[in-house]
Design a protein around this motif. Structure first.
Motif: not given
Length: 396
Positions: A82, A84, A108, A110, A184-187, A190-191, A194, A196
Motif C-alpha cells: 500500500g 499512501i 494499492v 491511496m 491511513a488505516r483504510e489501507i 487491502h494490505t 505499507v 507511507t
C-alpha cells in the motif's frame, strides 16, 4: 549617522556546480567576489545560505529508479504494498513512484483528497460539497471518483494526476488499484504492508498504522537510507527531499551538512575576520494564494546550520508599543521610548502582549523562506544568498 537600512538580502551568482566540485571553496569565493564587486563590507552575524540542491549535486548524491526498486523489493518482498499519501508532483514524486512500482508486483495507491499534504488539489473542495462527499469518512474507488468528478487536471500543470500516476505505475508492469481516503488505516483493508509517503505527518501516520496492526510500515525516509548498488542515499531522510534530475535519476537530500556549513564558516572567518553564520536551505514555507500549494516538500527547511542560527526570534511588536504603551508620545520622544524598551526587553518574551504577532518560528525556517524566495527555482543563477542586518533591531 544612524543606519537607514535594516535587513539586506543579496542573491549571489555562482558557477554551475558539478559532482566532485569543492563547494565550500566555491561558495566562499563567490561571496567574496560579490562583496568586492558591490563594494560591501562584511559584518559579524552576516548569514550566508546555500541551497540544498548544489550541496547534494557536489556530493553526487543521486539514485535511479532501479536503486529504489531494489531497496523496496528487499524490504517488502513479494507482498502487495500500500503506497499512501503521496504528493502530486512530477518533479518531487514521479521518479520515486516509478522506482517503487518497479520493485513491487501489486500496489494499492491511496491518494488523499481533495488535496495532497502540501496543497496540490486533485479537486476543488466545493465539488465535494456539491457531491455530498465527506472526505474524512468517505472512501472512494477510482470508478466512483471518476463518476463524481470526471477528469481533473491540475490548476497549474494541466495534469490529471490520477491518470498520470496510473500510467506511470502500469508501464512498470505493476498491478494497480487506486482508492481515495484520508484515514491511513483504510489501507489495512487491502494490505498490511505499507509505504507511507507523507512528509510532515509521517510519524503520526506510522504510529496509527502500527497500532492498527500493520505488518510492516515504512516511510519514504526508510528507503535509500544506505547505498544500493553504489547509489546515493540519506541516512536520516531517505527519499524525502528528493527531486527529479532526469527521467531516470533523482537528486537526494544532501548528507553531512554540518561538516559543510562549519567548513564554509571557517573559510569566511579566515578570509574576512568576521563571524558569519552559514546554513543550507531547502523549500521555504509559504502558500500560493491561487493554486493553494504550500512550498514545503522538503522534510525540513534547513538540514544544517551554524550554532548562531539556533532558536526563535525574541522581538517586540513596534506597532503594539506605539498604539498602547506610548500612545501619548510623538516624534523623537516616541522613538526614544521604543528604543529604550527594545534595549531593556526580557531575554524571553513568550506570552508578552508586546510580542504577539512576531512570528515565533525557528530562525532557520524564517531565514530559509527568505532565501528560497530570493533564489527562486528557475534561472536566476543565485544558489547562494548573503543576508546582512537580519539580527538588527530599531535600537541599533
Amino acid at each position: 549617522m544612524e543606519r537607514a537600512v535594516g535587513t539586506v538580502v543579496r542573491g549571489v551568482r555562482a558557477p554551475i556546480i558539478r559532482e566532485g566540485d569543492d563547494l565550500a571553496a566555491i561558495v566562499t569565493q563567490s561571496v567574496l567576489d560579490c562583496a568586492a564587486a558591490e563594494g560591501v563590507a562584511f559584518r559579524d552575524r552576516d548569514i550566508v545560505s546555500v541551497t540544498e540542491a548544489i550541496v547534494a549535486r557536489a556530493q553526487g548524491n543521486y539514485a535511479t529508479p532501479d536503486d529504489i526498486a531494489a531497496d523496496v523489493k528487499a524490504k517488502f518482498g513479494e507482498h502487495t504494498v500500500g503506497v499512501i499519501f503521496p504528493i502530486l508532483s512530477r518533479n518531487r514524486f514521479a521518479v520515486c513512484l516509478r522506482g517503487i512500482a518497479r520493485g513491487v508486483k501489486k500496489m494499492v495507491l491511496m491518494l488523499s483528497y481533495p488535496s495532497d499534504e502540501v496543497g496540490n488539489h486533485l479537486i476543488e473542495p466545493d465539488l465535494l460539497d456539491e457531491a455530498g462527499i465527506n472526505p474524512w469518512s468517505d472512501v472512494l474507488t477510482e470508478a466512483r471518483y471518476r463518476e463524481l468528478f470526471g477528469e481533473t487536471p491540475h490548476y497549474f500543470t494541466g495534469v490529471d494526476y490520477v491518470s498520470y500516476y496510473r500510467d506511470l505505475i502500469e508501464k512498470e508492469g505493476c498491478e494497480l488499484e487506486i482508492i481515495f481516503a484520508n484515514d491511513a488505516r483504510e489501507i489495512l483493508k487491502h494490505t498490511g504492508y505499507v509505504l507511507t509517503c507523507d512528509i510532515h505527518t509521517r510519524a503520526r501516520t506510522k504510529r496509527r498504522l502500527t497500532q492498527a496492526g500493520a505488518k510492516l510500515v515504512l516511510g519514504l525516509d526508510g528507503i535509500l537510507t544506505a547505498p544500493v548498488n553504489g547509489s546515493g542515499y540519506n541516512e536520516t531522510y531517505g527519499l524525502l527531499g528528493s527531486n527529479k534530475a532526469t527521467e531516470e535519476k533523482i537528486k537526494l537530500f544532501p548528507r553531512n551538512g554540518q561538516v559543510f556549513v562549519d567548513t564554509v564558516a571557517a573559510k569566511l572567518r579566515e578570509a574576512t575576520g568576521k563571524n558569519i553564520e552559514v546554513m543550507i536551505y531547502g523549500d521555504g514555507a509559504f502558500k500560493d494564494s491561487v493554486g493553494k500549494v504550500w512550498e514545503l516538500a522538503d522534510p525540513v527547511i534547513s538540514p544544517a546550520y551554524t550554532p548562531g542560527l539556533e532558536g526563535t526570534p525574541n522581538e517586540l511588536k513596534l506597532k503594539y508599543l506605539a498604539d498602547n504603551d506610548f500612545a501619548s508620545l510623538q516624534g523623537e520622544e516616541l522613538r526614544e521610548a521604543i528604543v529604550e524598551s527594545i534595549r531593556r526587553k526580557d531575554g524571553d518574551l513568550k506570552g508578552s502582549m508586546a510580542s504577539q504577532g512576531t512570528t515565533p518560528r525557528k530562525l532557520t525556517d524564517l531565514i530559509g523562506s527568505l532565501c528560497d524566495l530570493t533564489s527562486g527555482s528557475g534561472d536566476k543563477g543565485t544558489p547562494i544568498v548573503w543576508i546582512q542586518g537580519y539580527f538588527d533591531n530599531y535600537a541599533k
